[in-house]
Structure formats: C-alpha cells, structure tokens
Scaffold this motif. Structure first.
Motif, PDB file in Angstrom:
ATOM      1  N   VAL A  48      -5.129   0.593 -14.671  1.00  0.00           N
ATOM      2  CA  VAL A  48      -4.652  -0.499 -13.824  1.00  0.00           C
ATOM      3  C   VAL A  48      -4.833  -1.806 -14.570  1.00  0.00           C
ATOM      4  O   VAL A  48      -5.891  -2.050 -15.145  1.00  0.00           O
ATOM      5  CB  VAL A  48      -5.463  -0.557 -12.507  1.00  0.00           C
ATOM      6  N   ARG A  75       1.781   7.008  -6.743  1.00  0.00           N
ATOM      7  CA  ARG A  75       0.644   7.805  -7.215  1.00  0.00           C
ATOM      8  C   ARG A  75       0.833   9.276  -6.839  1.00  0.00           C
ATOM      9  O   ARG A  75       0.613  10.164  -7.646  1.00  0.00           O
ATOM     10  CB  ARG A  75      -0.669   7.267  -6.625  1.00  0.00           C
ATOM     11  N   PHE A 119      -5.874   5.753  -8.528  1.00  0.00           N
ATOM     12  CA  PHE A 119      -5.614   5.244  -9.878  1.00  0.00           C
ATOM     13  C   PHE A 119      -6.940   5.043 -10.592  1.00  0.00           C
ATOM     14  O   PHE A 119      -7.880   4.492 -10.022  1.00  0.00           O
ATOM     15  CB  PHE A 119      -4.866   3.909  -9.831  1.00  0.00           C
ATOM     16  N   LEU A 153      -6.491   0.287  -5.134  1.00  0.00           N
ATOM     17  CA  LEU A 153      -5.843   1.211  -6.070  1.00  0.00           C
ATOM     18  C   LEU A 153      -6.799   2.324  -6.496  1.00  0.00           C
ATOM     19  O   LEU A 153      -6.379   3.457  -6.732  1.00  0.00           O
ATOM     20  CB  LEU A 153      -5.306   0.449  -7.285  1.00  0.00           C
ATOM     21  N   ALA A 209       2.371   1.928  -3.402  1.00  0.00           N
ATOM     22  CA  ALA A 209       1.383   2.334  -4.401  1.00  0.00           C
ATOM     23  C   ALA A 209       0.964   3.786  -4.164  1.00  0.00           C
ATOM     24  O   ALA A 209       0.893   4.593  -5.102  1.00  0.00           O
ATOM     25  CB  ALA A 209       0.169   1.416  -4.354  1.00  0.00           C
ATOM     26  N   LYS A 254       0.826  -1.215   0.000  1.00  0.00           N
ATOM     27  CA  LYS A 254       0.000   0.000   0.000  1.00  0.00           C
ATOM     28  C   LYS A 254       0.855   1.258   0.000  1.00  0.00           C
ATOM     29  O   LYS A 254       0.593   2.197  -0.740  1.00  0.00           O
ATOM     30  CB  LYS A 254      -0.902   0.015   1.235  1.00  0.00           C
TER      31      LYS A 254
END
Ligand SMILES: Nc1nc2c(ncn2[C@@H]2O[C@H](COP(=O)(O)OP(=O)(O)OP(=O)(O)O)[C@@H](O)[C@H]2O)c(=O)[nH]1
Ligand SMILES: [Mg+2]
Lengths: 394, 606
Positions: B374, B329, B369, B364, B325, B322
C-alpha cells in the motif's frame, strides 16, 4: 372466476363447480386441482365409427368427461392448464380407465371433487371468486443490454419478454456503435411494450433500472409515441413511472415493488403486501435473528410455542402431491389462525416475493418474541428433512 | 418452478423478430449480406475496378465480389489475389489441381455454406489448402458441380497452390499451432516492456477521470488541441470542470451528467513501463461495470477526494471507497496505490494527508492488503501537481516521495500462467473494421493463443478461427495471459459471441455450470436468497440455495454446519443455482455476489 355450486359434506368431501372467466383463473385452478382429485370438464374426443360397409369415419364429439387426476401442468406464459388423468365415469364413447388430457377452457364450467376440502383449498376458491378490483401493472426492469418486460397481476408475475442483447462498449474515440445500439435497445423494448402489455388496462407501467436508463427509456417511449402518433401511449403518460433498482434481472422486481413511489400507488394490492411482508422478514433476520425463522421444522416449533406473529407460506407447498406434506402445512396455517395472535399470508409462488420465499423452503415466520435453537435436532432427522426441501425447490 | 420455467419457455423467435432486417445483432442468416456489407461490397468493387480497370475479361464483377467477400472487403489483398490469378491461369497447365472444388461460390452461397457445412466455405478452402500441403487430401462433394463459377474458384485455389509453393504468397496463411508460444514468450521477455493493467477506483466524483485525463494529457497521449476542444464544449454545457474527465467520459450521457458510467480503457507508456488504464465509474449503480474493470487489473489506484466532508462521505459504510477496495482485493488485486486527490482544495495541508493516510492504512489492512503493498501519493488531478510532473517548488514542502507515475512504475504486472488452457472473458464484441467483421476484445486470463487457433465461446458451442491478433493495438502472431488483446475471428457470426462469455481453445473448453458450490466471504448477512452473480463482464441472476457451513477464518475448519444465516464478515460455503442458462465458471473462478444494490459476498467457485 365464478362459483357455480359448492357441495361439501361434513366429512370434508365434496365437489365445487367453477366458471373461469380470465386467464388468471387458470392459476387458481392450478392451485386447486391435485393428483387424486376428480375433475369434470368439457372435452373433445375423436370418435371413430365403422359403417356397415366397413368404411371408417372419424368425428369430433363434444362431451363432458370426468377423470381422476394423474398430473397437472400449468403454463404461465400461455395461461394454460393441462390435466392428465384416467376416465372415472363411463359414457357411451369412453371406457373407465382410458387416458385423457383435459385442457381447461375459459367460460366453461369445471367441477373439482376432493375427498378432503381443507381450509386452504376452500381459501383458494374464496380468493379466486373475490370480485375485488383487479390491479394489473406492467413493469420493465432493465440494465444495459438486458430488459425483462413483465405483467404483474394480483396473483402472478408473467415474464412477457426477455430482451438480451450485446451492447458494444464505449471505446476511446468511438461511441457511435454504443449509442446506436442503445437506441436500438430502447426501440426493442418499446416495441415489446406495445406488443405485450395491455397499456389501457393497466394501473401503472413501471420502468425500473440502475442509473439513468429508465429515464432515457421513458423519454424514448414518448418521443416515439409522438412521432408515430400513438394515442394509447400518449394518453397513458401519467401511468408511466420510473423507479430505481440495482439490476435488470427479474428478481429486481422485489426492489421495485417496495420502492416508495410504487407503494404510494399500489399499497392496497396483495402483491405489494406480500413484498412488504417478505421485506420485514429479511429485515428481522438482520436485526433480530431470533425472531425470524424459516424451514418447516423450525416454524412448526415456533407455532407450538405460540410465538408466530406472521406466518408466510408459499402456495407451492399446497400443491404437493404428498398428502402428508400438504396436511402438515394446512395444520400450520390453521394453528396460527386459531391462536388468534398471528396473521397468515399465503404467497403466490409465481410472484417474486413467493420465489424468494420458496428459496427459503417455502415457509417462514416472524415471531412475537425471540426464540433460540429452533433448528437444533438430531442430525438424522435433519438429513431427511432436507431431502424434501430440495425436491420442493427444484 | 415458476420463474425458471418462465425463463426457459420464453419465446426466442419473438426476440429475433425485433431485429429483423438489421445488421448489428442478427441478420445475414437468410437474406444474404447485411445492408452494411452490401455497401462495403459496392465500395470495394469500385475501388478494385479503379486499380485493375475493366479490360481483363476474366475479371468479372462477380468474381471480384467473391474475392472481396473472401478477404472480408480487404481491397488491397483482393487486388493482389486477382492480379496474381490472371498471371497464374497462364501457367495453369503445369500444375494439377488437387484441391476440392467448392460449388456455387456466389456470395450468398458462400455465406450459406458456412451454416450448412455441405459445401466448403472460403475458410474451409484455406484449411483444405493447408491440409493439402501437409499431404492430407479432403474428399469433396463439389466435384460434380461444373458451373463456370466453379471453374473460376478452382483457378483461384490453384493460384493459391502456386503461391504456396513457388511464387510470393498471395493468400493469408493461417498456420495452426505452429508456434511454441511459451518458448517464444520467454525469448521475447527481455526485449519488451511488460504491460500492466491498472484499475482506477474510488467514490463517485473523487476525481478519477480527471486524474487519468490529466495523466494522459501530461504524458502526451492526448494532445493539446483535443483538450482545448473538450474545454470549449464542456463550458458550453456548464461543465467546464469536467474537460479533463471527458478524455475518459465519452458518451453523451456521461458528459451531460458529469459521471462515468462505464469503464474507459486507455494506454500510456513511460520509460520504464507500459500501462493500460481502466477508469472505473464510482457511482454505486455502476458497480457491475467497475467489477468488469477490476477483473482485468494487476493493481489498483484508489482515488480519494481529500476535501472537507468528501473523504468521510466516501469512507462511510455506504460509500464506495470501502466497497471498491474490498472488491478489488477479493478479486485478487494485492497492490494498491492511494492517490490522495484534490489536495489543491486543502492548500496541500499535511495534516489532512496524514489523517487520510492513517485511516485508510488501517482500513486497507483489515481489508487484506499487506502494508508493503500500500502506498500513498498526495496529488491534484485538476492542477496536475505530482501526477506526471513534480509539484511546483515548495508546494508540498513536506513530501519528497515519488509522483503518481513514478509510483505506478514500481508496480509490476502479476505473473500469469501462460502455459495453461486458454481463458479469456469477452469484454467487448464489435466490428473491427471492414477487414474484420467480427472482433472481440479482452484480457487473456490464463493460457495463450495464436493465429489459426480454433476457439469456442462458452457457454455457447460455436467455434471460430482466430485470423488475426492485436496486442495493445499492435498486430501479433500470438498472445499470452496478461495481454490485452483484440482477436479478429472468422467462421462465426457476431450474435454467437456475448460480452461475458469465456473464450477457450476448442479442444480444451470449460464446462459451464448450472449449479455450484462456492467458498465466500460475506460482506452482508446472507440467507438462501436471490443474487446477481458477477464475474468480470458476466452478470447473471442466481440463487443461494443452501448455506452449507461457516468456516473458521484462521484455519478454514467448519464452525457450523447448515447455518440458517451467515453474518457479515463470515467465511462460508454455499450452494448457488443459476437462474438461466449455465454460466462459464469453473473451479477457481472468482465471483462477486450482489443483491439489492449491495455487494453481499465475494468468493471462488469450489
Ligand atoms: N479542485 C479539484 N477538483 C477536482 C480535482 N479532480 C477532480 N476534480 C473535480 O471533481 C469533479 C469530478 O471529477 P471526475 O473526474 O468526473 O470524478 P470521477 O471520480 O471520475 O467521478 P465518477 O467517474 O463519476 O465516479 C469535477 O468537477 C472535477 O473538476 C482536483 O484535483 N482538484
Ligand atoms: Mg469518472
């Protein structure tokens, strides 16, 4: 520090004579001497005298001078305290009102005179003269390319050396430059430890880093010590402790000092307690926001309501030259003590925990029970309040 | 006061002491050449002598050494120059020297000159020669000097002049701002394959390095022999399962411990695209390094260990699946490919794949995202199935989608502002070999650069001249935003360049900041507190001094002024003060804030 003489009248005015014995005592003196106080200490003045024939000669004369303090400067690196002021007691060499800078010296008495010795100032004297065992520690916090070699005493953290070098990154097919630089980086740190940390007098030497650097450094240190037959270092082997932290910046000392390995060894020291108190405050902020407040106005209100269980105040606030300000914080301390329910901790602003507290404006409190909206007030007052805080912090 | 003061008053001289006599960091300043350069000089001299022999009396050792120094020990160029010069002296009478004569051009003096600026350095001579060819004559202090060495340099300069006009060029020309890079770039666009940078992220031990090692092996970048060697060596230390990861994990520490510590950079090419891989470390201690990689990425490959309990471990609150990610981002990466890895251990179980896909999609999306950006690829880095080659027949009967590499090919590099002022964070500083004693690498973030440009490394103010450029390890005349470059520099010492500094054109530098306001997304609760400020390789200490306001996430309007605490997940404006020297940040710089080993916020400088 030794207390030579204390003469404080009923109205709070009076003088205290002290005998500084070690560098840290300069820090205590710094927390004691304010603008407007009088200070009597030994000084050297160059006296120019004219002979009957008209030729001049200059001689250096040792004497005691008394000045009214205009400005106090502390250099924590060198452990020196410079006090600017104007002569307030005439003698045969100097006139009243002449400017002079007194540099306090170790092993020479100085006398501070105040119109008002409040409980906090007297507290500083008491603490400075407390003969408790000194627990000094060395600490190196590092990450790749950055190392801070620090000496932590009961009352201050001194950055002895900051090592900041570019380490070439690993590149495909060529890691020799990287590995060579790392080796050299460790060596630089080792030399710095030898030069800047009085290993034999230290209780412990902490090596702290993310990843495996601290371990590798420790290995390097003892390999070198063996190679160079450095008995001091080899003999101090049990003092070296590796600790995990997330960066090599100085503020990582907060993480280091709260780690279990360190607490186990240093739990009874003032700075470990301070670190722990700050930690509790920030934890409370996350878990029960209404029981953790910071800022003078907010904390003052919490004190009025008898809600404070731990009051944290940075000693930077008591160094304020604004008498009004100073009194305000002294009152807060006294009120909490008087309530009987709360504990007061005065943090040293040159310890990492004190730096953290200064970031919050220098005063914070953990409450016995939750209180809301302590920060609500009319905007205008808010603005002026804030201006003050800013000055304090910068 | 306290700490800030301490940092400022630290004893710089003390630090320098520790490096005395060493060449890597400091040196050269006073004692002339570093030991390494001396060795190169001796070697160069020998090699030049081998070619030109010792029968030309005018070619003294001293002169050869000067030439070698001038060409940064490039033996070939030195020989060409020297031979040319011998030829040129014969025609000397025909051409009048117009270029100022530098005095005392011994090697030592030449180096000193660079610092003192009172005598033209070799580079000044080049510049002088150029301006001279444009008709600008430079006044000189050197005219008074009349030593033999002066004369010899004068001849050299003359030869340069000759080369410039009639005969074949013998000196490196450093043309300045000649190329219209933007136009050139537009022209060349259709001809070249765009390079895209991808950062490989994920929880520790997810198999990132193994996956990339596999990819490089199967696409022919790494040969069989190397892999065999790694296998044997890895086996010896009981880490045989890490052989493929060794392609990326190259340091002793990384190999011994079986973890990646720092970003490894590699490139590979397919028919449709060219990719630079940045293999990030998964261990939470090395997130600063991961951030450095992510800051250079166009898109991300998020590797997930699908084996029992492992996906869950990476996915929980303190796992890096997490955190990574969210980090990529917040640093601007929009496209993410999730490699559901180690499926060999799950017997290619579709249910497991779907379970992970479902949970990850959900997460996500909340992380910002867009679903269209994705994608999920089932694979195994260890066996190589569905990475470069299609999985063995029937192995993944339920999957008919693209392989990982095919999926990569659909990702396009992000469009960059190439016409803006140059900005490039230094990722590495090193000796780029004998000819290029000072080389920096990095990815150009915005703008463009060409050979001959004068650049400055902020927050320092030392200027340098770009004397050579390599884009993806190919020599180039210019480079633009998005290119991974090596810049070979002249007129600067290595210690003036620091990893994390930002390279700008000297006439359009950014102004470093000591204090700034930032709009941030809080991941953890925030109060005024000490923090680490990250921007790419830059990792500095700072403090949140003021919580200015919390903002509404929908419309950005202020929800509370001067909050005393910012809760996790809130959008806020804060003031930040830098502890040490000002930082190379400007409006729009993306920053990450960390404290106590946690990523506490990410945002942009206002
Ligand atoms: N069975 C199986 N094992 C794998 C696979 N991929 C990696 N591994 C194993 O997982 C372990 C960790 O692999 P690495 O490639 O080092 O993992 P990493 O994600 O790069 O780890 P860090 O860089 O330290 O975060 C090694 O023992 C690999 O052999 C896979 O697809 N299948
Ligand atoms: Mg790895």
């Amino acid at each position: 520090m030794r207390l030579i003489k204390q003469q404080v009248e009923r109205d709070g005015s009076g003088t205290v004579t002290l005998y500084p014995e070690e560098p840290e005592d300069m820090w205590h003196a710094f927390n004691l001497i304010r603008v407007g106080d009088t200070l009597r200490a030994s000084a050297v003045r160059r006296i120019v005298s004219e002979s009957s024939t008209g030729s001049t000669s200059s001689t250096r004369v040792h004497m005691n001078l008394t000045i009214t303090v205009d400005k106090v400067d502390f250099d924590s690196q060198a452990g020196q305290l410079h006090i600017n002021g104007r002569i307030s007691e005439e003698n045969k060499y100097v006139k009243i009102g002449a400017h002079h800078t007194l540099d306090l010296e170790l092993n020479r008495n100085f006398t501070v005179g105040k119109a008002e010795w409040d409980s906090v100032s007297l507290g500083v004297v008491r603490e400075a003269c407390d003969p408790a065992e000194k627990a000094e520690i060395g600490a190196v916090v590092l990450h790749e390319g950055l190392a801070n070699v620090c000496l932590i005493t009961e009352h201050m953290t001194v950055l002895r050396q900051r090592i900041d070098v570019s380490i070439p990154r690993k590149r495909t097919g060529s890691v020799t430059a990287f590995e060579k630089s790392m080796e050299k980086f460790y060596d630089t740190i080792y030399q710095s430890i030898l030069r800047h940390l009085p290993i034999s007098n230290l209780k412990v030497v902490l090596l702290a880093s993310p990843g495996f650097l601290a371990e590798s450094l420790q290995k390097y240190i003892f390999a070198e010590a063996v190679k160079t037959d450095n008995k001091t270092v080899m003999g101090a082997k049990p003092k070296f402790v590796t600790v995990h932290c997330s960066t090599g910046h100085v503020h990582a000392l907060n993480e280091v000092l709260k780690s279990p390995a360190v607490i186990a060894r240093l739990a009874d020291t003032k700075y470990a307690k301070e670190t722990k108190a700050m930690e509790s405050f920030f934890k409370m902020m996350q878990t029960d926001e209404d029981r953790a407040w910071y800022g003078p106005k907010e904390v003052e209100r919490a004190i009025e309501k008898g809600a404070v269980s731990t009051l944290l105040v940075s000693n930077s606030l008591f160094r304020s030259n604004n008498m009004q300000e100073r009194r305000r914080y002294v009152r807060m301390v006294e009120d909490v003590k008087a309530s009987g329910a709360g504990e007061v901790m005065i943090l040293s602003s040159i310890h990492e925990s004190g730096v953290r507290l200064d970031g919050l404006g220098g005063v914070a409190a953990i409450l016995l029970f939750p209180l809301q909206d302590l920060d609500e007030s009319d905007e205008e007052q808010d603005e002026t309040e804030e201006g003050n805080e800013d000055n304090e912090n910068l | 006061m306290s700490r800030h003061k301490i940092v400022r008053t630290m004893n710089l001289a003390d630090e320098l002491d520790d490096f005395d006599g060493e060449d890597d960091y400091y040196g050269e300043e006073d004692e002339g050449m570093s030991p390494a350069d001396k060795a190169r000089m001796a070697d160069g001299l020998k090699r030049v002598r081998e070619v030109i022999g010792s029968d030309v009396p005018s070619l003294t050792d001293e002169k050869i050494e000067e030439t070698l120094w001038y060409y940064y020990f490039d033996v070939e160029r030195s020989i060409t120059y020297l031979l040319n010069q011998v030829g040129a002296t014969e025609k000397k009478k025909q051409k009048k020297p117009v270029v100022p004569e530098p005095k005392a051009p011994t090697q030592k003096a030449a180096i000193k000159a660079k610092q003192a600026f009172d005598v033209p350095s070799p580079d000044d001579v080049v510049i002088a020669a150029q301006s001279q060819s444009k008709g600008i004559s430079k006044s000189s202090k050197g005219e008074k000097a009349g030593s033999n060495t002066t004369a010899s340099i004068q001849k050299g300069v003359e030869a340069l002049k000759v080369g410039d006009t009639a005969e074949k060029p013998t000196l490196p020309k450093i043309p300045r701002n000649k190329i219209d890079v933007v136009a050139e770039y537009e022209k060349s666009k259709s001809k070249r394959k765009e390079n895209a940078n991808l950062v490989v992220i994920g929880h520790v031990d997810a198999g990132k390095s193994t996956l990339m090692g596999r990819l490089l092996y199967d696409s022919g970048v790494v040969d069989e022999r190397t892999i065999q060697k790694y296998k044997q060596e890895a086996e010896k230390i009981g880490k045989s399962s890490f052989a493929l990861a060794w392609v990326l994990d190259q340091t002793g520490e990384e190999r011994a411990r079986g973890v990646t510590i720092d970003i490894a950079v590699n490139a590979f090419e397919t028919e449709r695209g060219r990719f630079t891989i940045l293999d990030a470390p998964g261990h939470r201690d090395f997130i600063p390094n991961m951030i450095a990689g992510a800051a250079q990425a166009d898109f991300a490959v998020l590797v997930i260990d699908s084996s029992p309990g492992e996906f869950e471990a990476g996915f929980n609150v303190r796992g890096q699946t997490k955190e990574h990610a969210l980090l990529v981002r917040s640093m601007g990466v929009q496209r993410i490919i999730v490699a559901v890895n180690k499926l060999d251990l799950m017997h290619w179980d579709q249910d497991r794949f779907d379970e992970i896909k479902q949970q990850m999609s959900q997460f996500l999306t909340t992380a910002g995202f867009q679903p269209k950006n994705v994608s999920f690829v089932p694979c195994s880095g260890l066996t190589g199935d569905n990475i470069v080659r299609k999985p063995a027949d029937g192995l993944i009967s339920w999957y008919s989608g693209p392989t990982l590499v095919e999926e990569l090919e659909t990702a396009k590099p992000v469009i960059k502002a190439i016409e803006k002022p140059l900005r490039m964070t230094i990722a590495d500083v090193y000796r780029g070999g004998v000819i290029n004693p000072v080389t920096i690498s990095g990815r150009i973030e915005v703008g463009n650069v060409q050979v001959g440009d004068t650049i400055v490394a902020i927050p320092g103010d030392e200027k340098a001249i770009v004397k050579g450029i390599e884009v993806d390890n190919q020599t180039a005349e210019w480079a633009v935003a998005g290119n991974n470059v090596q810049l070979h520099l002249a007129n600067i010492e290595m210690e003036h360049l620091k990893i994390g500094d930002v390279i700008c054109q000297a006439d359009n530098p950014l102004v470093p900041l000591k204090e700034f306001e930032a709009k941030i997304l809080a991941f953890e609760g925030l109060t005024p507190m000490m923090i680490d400020i990250h921007r790419g390789r830059l990792n500095a200490s700072g403090r949140i001094t003021k919580l200015v306001a919390t903002l509404d996430k929908g419309n950005g309007s202020v929800t509370k002024k001067k909050p005393r605490h910012i809760g996790p997940g809130s959008l806020a404006v804060v003031n930040i003060a830098v502890t040490g020297a000002p930082l190379p940040l400007e409006k729009g710089s993306k920053i990450v804030l960390r404290a106590d080993g946690l990523t506490v916020a990410a945002g942009v400088v206002e």
